[in-house]
Motif scaffolding. Structure first.
Motif, PDB file in Angstrom:
ATOM      1  N   ASN A  36      27.402 -10.361 -37.699  1.00 11.20           N
ATOM      2  CA  ASN A  36      26.950  -9.443 -38.749  1.00 11.20           C
ATOM      3  C   ASN A  36      26.663 -10.208 -40.044  1.00 11.20           C
ATOM      4  OD1 ASN A  36      26.230  -6.924 -39.664  1.00 11.20           O
ATOM      5  ND2 ASN A  36      28.308  -6.347 -40.276  1.00 11.20           N
ATOM      6  N   ASP A  37      27.623 -11.021 -40.470  1.00 11.05           N
ATOM      7  CA  ASP A  37      27.510 -11.742 -41.742  1.00 11.05           C
ATOM      8  C   ASP A  37      26.648 -12.981 -41.544  1.00 11.05           C
ATOM      9  OD1 ASP A  37      27.781 -12.659 -44.288  1.00 11.05           O
ATOM     10  OD2 ASP A  37      29.954 -12.913 -44.209  1.00 11.05           O
ATOM     11  N   GLY A  38      25.383 -12.751 -41.620  1.00 13.32           N
ATOM     12  CA  GLY A  38      24.358 -13.742 -41.412  1.00 13.32           C
ATOM     13  C   GLY A  38      23.332 -13.269 -40.399  1.00 13.32           C
ATOM     14  N   ALA A  70      23.399 -21.839 -46.347  1.00 18.62           N
ATOM     15  CA  ALA A  70      24.507 -22.106 -47.283  1.00 18.62           C
ATOM     16  C   ALA A  70      24.771 -20.969 -48.263  1.00 18.62           C
ATOM     17  CB  ALA A  70      24.239 -23.408 -48.043  1.00 18.62           C
ATOM     18  N   GLU A  71      24.723 -19.721 -47.760  1.00 18.53           N
ATOM     19  CA  GLU A  71      25.119 -18.594 -48.616  1.00 18.53           C
ATOM     20  C   GLU A  71      26.626 -18.452 -48.629  1.00 18.53           C
ATOM     21  OE1 GLU A  71      26.419 -14.592 -49.654  1.00 18.53           O
ATOM     22  OE2 GLU A  71      26.607 -15.498 -47.688  1.00 18.53           O
ATOM     23  N   ASP A  72      27.269 -18.824 -47.503  1.00 12.80           N
ATOM     24  CA  ASP A  72      28.586 -18.245 -47.195  1.00 12.80           C
ATOM     25  C   ASP A  72      29.714 -19.263 -47.117  1.00 12.80           C
ATOM     26  OD1 ASP A  72      29.871 -15.915 -46.899  1.00 12.80           O
ATOM     27  OD2 ASP A  72      29.308 -15.528 -44.827  1.00 12.80           O
ATOM     28  N   GLN A  73      29.645 -20.340 -47.910  1.00 17.29           N
ATOM     29  CA  GLN A  73      30.649 -21.405 -47.755  1.00 17.29           C
ATOM     30  C   GLN A  73      31.537 -21.572 -48.986  1.00 17.29           C
ATOM     31  OE1 GLN A  73      30.600 -22.246 -44.690  1.00 17.29           O
ATOM     32  NE2 GLN A  73      28.538 -21.523 -44.206  1.00 17.29           N
ATOM     33  N   ASP A 115      21.893  -7.966 -45.767  1.00 14.07           N
ATOM     34  CA  ASP A 115      23.117  -8.732 -45.521  1.00 14.07           C
ATOM     35  C   ASP A 115      24.171  -7.809 -44.896  1.00 14.07           C
ATOM     36  OD1 ASP A 115      24.943 -10.765 -45.472  1.00 14.07           O
ATOM     37  OD2 ASP A 115      25.130 -10.989 -47.641  1.00 14.07           O
ATOM     38  N   MET A 116      24.623  -8.156 -43.714  1.00 14.86           N
ATOM     39  CA  MET A 116      25.619  -7.362 -42.957  1.00 14.86           C
ATOM     40  C   MET A 116      25.060  -5.973 -42.638  1.00 14.86           C
ATOM     41  SD  MET A 116      29.156  -8.452 -44.837  1.00 14.86           S
ATOM     42  CE  MET A 116      28.889  -9.581 -46.211  1.00 14.86           C
ATOM     43  N   VAL A 117      23.936  -5.960 -41.957  1.00 16.95           N
ATOM     44  CA  VAL A 117      23.241  -4.695 -41.668  1.00 16.95           C
ATOM     45  C   VAL A 117      23.402  -4.255 -40.212  1.00 16.95           C
ATOM     46  CG1 VAL A 117      21.538  -5.055 -43.498  1.00 16.95           C
ATOM     47  CG2 VAL A 117      21.060  -5.917 -41.199  1.00 16.95           C
ATOM     48  N   TYR A 189      35.928  -6.861 -40.049  1.00 21.53           N
ATOM     49  CA  TYR A 189      35.866  -8.196 -39.444  1.00 21.53           C
ATOM     50  C   TYR A 189      35.335  -9.279 -40.379  1.00 21.53           C
ATOM     51  CZ  TYR A 189      36.013  -4.796 -35.683  1.00 21.53           C
ATOM     52  OH  TYR A 189      36.346  -3.726 -34.897  1.00 21.53           O
ATOM     53  N   HIS A 190      35.167  -8.943 -41.663  1.00 21.73           N
ATOM     54  CA  HIS A 190      34.534  -9.886 -42.605  1.00 21.73           C
ATOM     55  C   HIS A 190      35.298 -11.208 -42.677  1.00 21.73           C
ATOM     56  CE1 HIS A 190      33.536 -11.254 -46.856  1.00 21.73           C
ATOM     57  NE2 HIS A 190      32.368 -11.211 -46.258  1.00 21.73           N
ATOM     58  N   HIS A 191      34.590 -12.307 -42.465  1.00 21.00           N
ATOM     59  CA  HIS A 191      35.142 -13.670 -42.534  1.00 21.00           C
ATOM     60  C   HIS A 191      36.325 -13.859 -41.583  1.00 21.00           C
ATOM     61  CE1 HIS A 191      33.121 -14.579 -46.684  1.00 21.00           C
ATOM     62  NE2 HIS A 191      32.266 -14.258 -45.723  1.00 21.00           N
ATOM     63  N   THR A 192      36.245 -13.179 -40.421  1.00 20.98           N
ATOM     64  CA  THR A 192      37.230 -13.408 -39.357  1.00 20.98           C
ATOM     65  C   THR A 192      36.476 -13.839 -38.096  1.00 20.98           C
ATOM     66  OG1 THR A 192      37.190 -11.223 -38.298  1.00 20.98           O
ATOM     67  CG2 THR A 192      38.563 -11.444 -40.283  1.00 20.98           C
TER      68      THR A 192
HETATM   69 ZN   LIG Z   1      30.082 -13.862 -45.866  1.00 22.30          ZN
END
Ligand SMILES: [Zn+2]
Length: 275
Positions: A36-38, A70-73, A115-117, A189-192
């Motif tokens: 989802n996140d990406g 590199a949005e999510d680091q 984002d996360m759609v 579930y975000h960032h898991t």
């Molecule tokens: Zn993220």
């Protein structure tokens, strides 16, 4: 797509996924699958590219499909990747944006970020960095298509630092279609390591894609010699910051008093001359 048109619409999503599952209760050093996140936003963009390409000759706009790395680091839960911040890709892109268009002839109409759609029970929020007229029109379009759960009339309100922000700061009306990812029993579930395909809903992807597709037709597909959409979207009016307000509060009375003194002085001179 449609490079001959001078008005440009940007569709964006990030395609990187987080290298460490910093919000996972067990596997904090494992990577996030990022379904989802990406991946969800990127998937919708790829499908939109296919669909819109078939109708490109009827669309009066140039469209850019931007996939950000590199949005999510960045750092969350006091974990991150050393030396990385959030949104590295989009910030760098906007720094270099003059290389990609001719600013004397071409113009950016808007930027839409997905984002996360793709999570179950998709429900978009009212993201506050977004240009309000643009985000409102996306909500209206979705609701007109019947997606009233996904585009609620009383959305959660929050400001998200996301890939649209560099574009907002550059002066392009921009909107972020994003969910509540911080406190959401429907998608926890975000960032898991659980952000995987088993928690993706095809229907959520479809709702997002169809809404953006219809939004583009409303604004750039001429039917019966008219367009249905709200184009152009204006920048939000921003109040001056508090430092500027303080300066204005100090100087306005001074200017006022000085003007009154000048008027009195000129009256006195006239009076003296007439005497
Ligand atoms: Zn993220």
């Amino acid at each position: 797509m449609n490079e001959n048109f001078t008005n440009i619409l940007i569709l964006g999503a990030h395609y990187d996924s987080r290298a460490r599952a910093t919000k996972d209760s067990v596997n904090q050093n494992s990577p996030v699958p990022g379904a989802n996140d990406g991946a969800s936003g990127s998937a919708v963009l790829i499908e939109l590219a296919k669909v819109l390409y078939n109708r490109r000759q009827n669309l009066s706009v140039q469209i850019w499909f931007l996939f950000f790395d590199a949005e999510d680091q960045g750092v969350d839960n006091s974990h991150g990747i050393l030396g990385w911040n959030w949104r590295e890709g989009s910030i760098k892109f906007v720094q270099d944006i003059e290389n990609f268009y001719n600013s004397s002839e071409e113009h950016f109409d808007a930027m839409l970020l997905l984002d996360m759609v793709g999570g179950a029970n998709l429900k978009f929020i009212s993201e506050q960095h977004s240009t309000s007229s643009l985000l409102n029109e996306l909500f209206e379009t979705g609701r007109e298509l019947g997606y009233t759960y996904q585009f609620p009339s009383d959305p959660i309100i929050n400001s998200i630092t996301d890939d649209h922000l560099p574009f907002v700061n550059y002066g392009i009306p921009s909107a972020d279609l994003i969910i509540n990812f911080w406190d959401n029993p429907d998608w926890p579930y975000h960032h898991t390591t659980e952000d995987n395909l088993s928690h993706i809903s095809n229907y959520s992807l479809e709702v997002t894609g169809k809404t953006v597709e219809q939004f583009i037709y409303n604004n750039y597909l001429e039917t019966n010699n008219q367009f249905q959409g709200d184009f152009p979207w204006n920048d939000d009016f921003n109040l001056p910051d508090s430092d500027l307000l303080t300066l204005i509060m100090i100087f306005l009375p001074i200017i006022g008093i000085a003007s009154v003194l000048l008027i009195i002085r000129s009256r006195l001179i006239k009076l003296k001359n007439s005497v």
